[in-house]
Write an enzyme that holds these catalytic residues in place. Structure first.
Site, mmCIF file in Angstrom:
data_model
loop_
_atom_site.group_PDB
_atom_site.id
_atom_site.type_symbol
_atom_site.label_atom_id
_atom_site.label_comp_id
_atom_site.label_asym_id
_atom_site.label_seq_id
_atom_site.Cartn_x
_atom_site.Cartn_y
_atom_site.Cartn_z
ATOM 1 C CB THR A 62 111.205 43.745 92.766
ATOM 2 O OG1 THR A 62 111.493 41.792 92.458
ATOM 3 C CG2 THR A 62 109.442 43.998 93.706
ATOM 4 C CE LYS A 66 114.680 42.654 91.393
ATOM 5 N NZ LYS A 66 116.070 41.797 91.932
ATOM 6 N NE ARG A 151 106.911 27.757 81.677
ATOM 7 C CZ ARG A 151 106.485 28.671 82.282
ATOM 8 N NH1 ARG A 151 105.146 27.818 82.638
ATOM 9 N NH2 ARG A 151 106.200 29.799 82.733
HETATM 10 P P1 ATR Z 1 110.626 37.451 85.124
HETATM 11 O O1 ATR Z 1 109.977 35.955 84.473
HETATM 12 O O2 ATR Z 1 109.802 37.707 85.032
HETATM 13 O O3 ATR Z 1 111.743 37.531 85.634
HETATM 14 P P2 ATR Z 1 110.884 35.527 87.747
HETATM 15 O O4 ATR Z 1 109.426 35.255 88.999
HETATM 16 O O5 ATR Z 1 111.972 35.898 88.110
HETATM 17 O O6 ATR Z 1 109.569 36.955 86.516
HETATM 18 O O7 ATR Z 1 111.028 33.936 86.679
HETATM 19 C C1 ATR Z 1 110.352 33.179 86.900
HETATM 20 C C2 ATR Z 1 110.843 31.776 86.307
HETATM 21 O O8 ATR Z 1 109.772 30.699 86.685
HETATM 22 C C3 ATR Z 1 111.366 31.660 85.437
HETATM 23 O O9 ATR Z 1 112.718 31.578 84.791
HETATM 24 C C4 ATR Z 1 109.920 31.361 84.960
HETATM 25 O O10 ATR Z 1 109.750 30.472 83.248
HETATM 26 P P3 ATR Z 1 109.794 30.884 81.945
HETATM 27 O O11 ATR Z 1 110.970 31.536 82.062
HETATM 28 O O12 ATR Z 1 110.191 29.724 80.780
HETATM 29 O O13 ATR Z 1 108.443 31.873 82.351
HETATM 30 C C5 ATR Z 1 110.027 30.235 86.465
HETATM 31 N N1 ATR Z 1 108.414 29.778 85.964
HETATM 32 C C6 ATR Z 1 107.784 30.120 85.912
HETATM 33 N N2 ATR Z 1 106.208 29.172 86.410
HETATM 34 C C7 ATR Z 1 106.866 27.838 85.399
HETATM 35 C C8 ATR Z 1 106.575 26.273 85.606
HETATM 36 N N3 ATR Z 1 105.474 26.178 85.572
HETATM 37 N N4 ATR Z 1 107.072 25.754 84.787
HETATM 38 C C9 ATR Z 1 108.142 26.274 84.639
HETATM 39 N N5 ATR Z 1 108.857 27.050 85.253
HETATM 40 C C10 ATR Z 1 108.421 28.258 85.770
#
Ligand code: ATR
Length: 265
Positions: A62, A66, A151
């Site tokens: 996870t 991945k 974002r």
């Molecule tokens: P990962 O990015 O490591 O794959 P994930 O849990 O699969 O982890 O993805 C988290 C998602 O939530 C991402 O799209 C993240 O945006 P960023 O790429 O900009 O980090 C989004 N996310 C998390 N917190 C956020 C926030 N406060 N505002 C907007 N998007 C958020």
């Protein structure tokens, strides 16, 4: 001999995979145990080697590994190759094989909804670990358009280099849609998504990958506006179902007990 399975990730505390797989071991009389292992990137090679040595019989992967596991594998399924995303690893003919069961998980969950996605306009929020699998599944369902907003725009652009037909929207902007998918982590801790969906009318599908809590603010808002809503619980169950089938060659039950098992944690 007791077989050993793991889910690896970081963080991993909240994973419900052990609960589900251990329940299915019981119902299928399989002598095995499934645990979670918090992992650092530099441990991946060693852990995967333990599958080759048959000390571990299978692994689910996870966030955030991945993609990172791929260099250590001998073979990828077509879906894993095309998404560059592996969530299930199995040893076959002494080869470490990487599979992607998130695609089938999402597809089966959507089928279960009776909401035909063909020729529909899809708006995806987020660009994290599970999004390539969702895009792959949506393309197979012949949706007409996929628009993505994240974002960090760079991550959306990276996805576009993988899936050329994607359209990118700045974070905070909004567009008309038939289906909106929350694939961000916003909602895991009661956060709202600061977008105004109200001008697009109802009878849309609001889908959230999050299943704990069972109803995020995003889904609650969608429902209030008169839309169909669905959380990520079935997707989670079906990706596990598909992994179980790969490892053990049998289809585990998906019944009320399974749904109950994942209720709250
Ligand atoms: P990962 O990015 O490591 O794959 P994930 O849990 O699969 O982890 O993805 C988290 C998602 O939530 C991402 O799209 C993240 O945006 P960023 O790429 O900009 O980090 C989004 N996310 C998390 N917190 C956020 C926030 N406060 N505002 C907007 N998007 C958020």
């Amino acid at each position: 001999m007791m077989k050993q399975y793991f889910v690896i990730g970081n963080p991993i505390d909240h994973s419900l995979s052990p609960k589900l797989h251990n329940y299915w071991f019981k119902t299928n009389n399989i002598k095995a145990v499934y645990d979670k292992k918090q992992t650092n990137e530099e441990d991946l090679k060693l852990i995967l080697h333990e599958i080759k040595e048959k000390k571990i019989n299978g692994i689910n992967v996870t966030v955030p590994f991945k993609k990172a596991v791929i260099p250590f594998l001998d073979k990828l399924s077509n879906e894993a190759e095309q998404t560059q995303s592996v969530n299930t690893i199995i040893l076959k003919n002494n080869n470490l094989e990487g599979h992607n069961t998130d695609i089938s998980g999402f597809t089966k969950a959507i089928k279960n909804l009776n909401f035909n996605l063909e020729s529909k306009k899809i708006f995806i929020l987020g660009a994290g670990g599970v999004v390539p699998s969702i895009i792959f599944a949506l393309n197979k369902m012949n949706v007409s358009q996929i628009i993505i907003s994240n974002r960090t725009k760079k991550k959306a652009e990276d996805l576009k280099s993988q899936f050329h037909s994607l359209e990118i929207l700045d974070w905070g902007d909004i567009t008309d849609f038939d289906v909106i998918i929350n694939a961000t982590s916003l909602g895991l801790n009661k956060e709202s998504i600061n977008l105004d969906f109200s001008k697009f009318g109802n009878n849309k599908l609001f889908y959230d990958v999050i299943y704990n809590p069972i109803e995020t603010n995003f889904l609650r808002e969608g429902k209030k506006l008169g839309n169909k809503t669905e959380n990520g619980k079935l997707m989670f169950i079906y990706q596990a179902f598909e992994a179980f089938k790969l490892w053990h060659g049998v289809e585990p039950p998906i019944n009320s007990e399974v749904l109950e098992l994942l209720k709250n944690d």
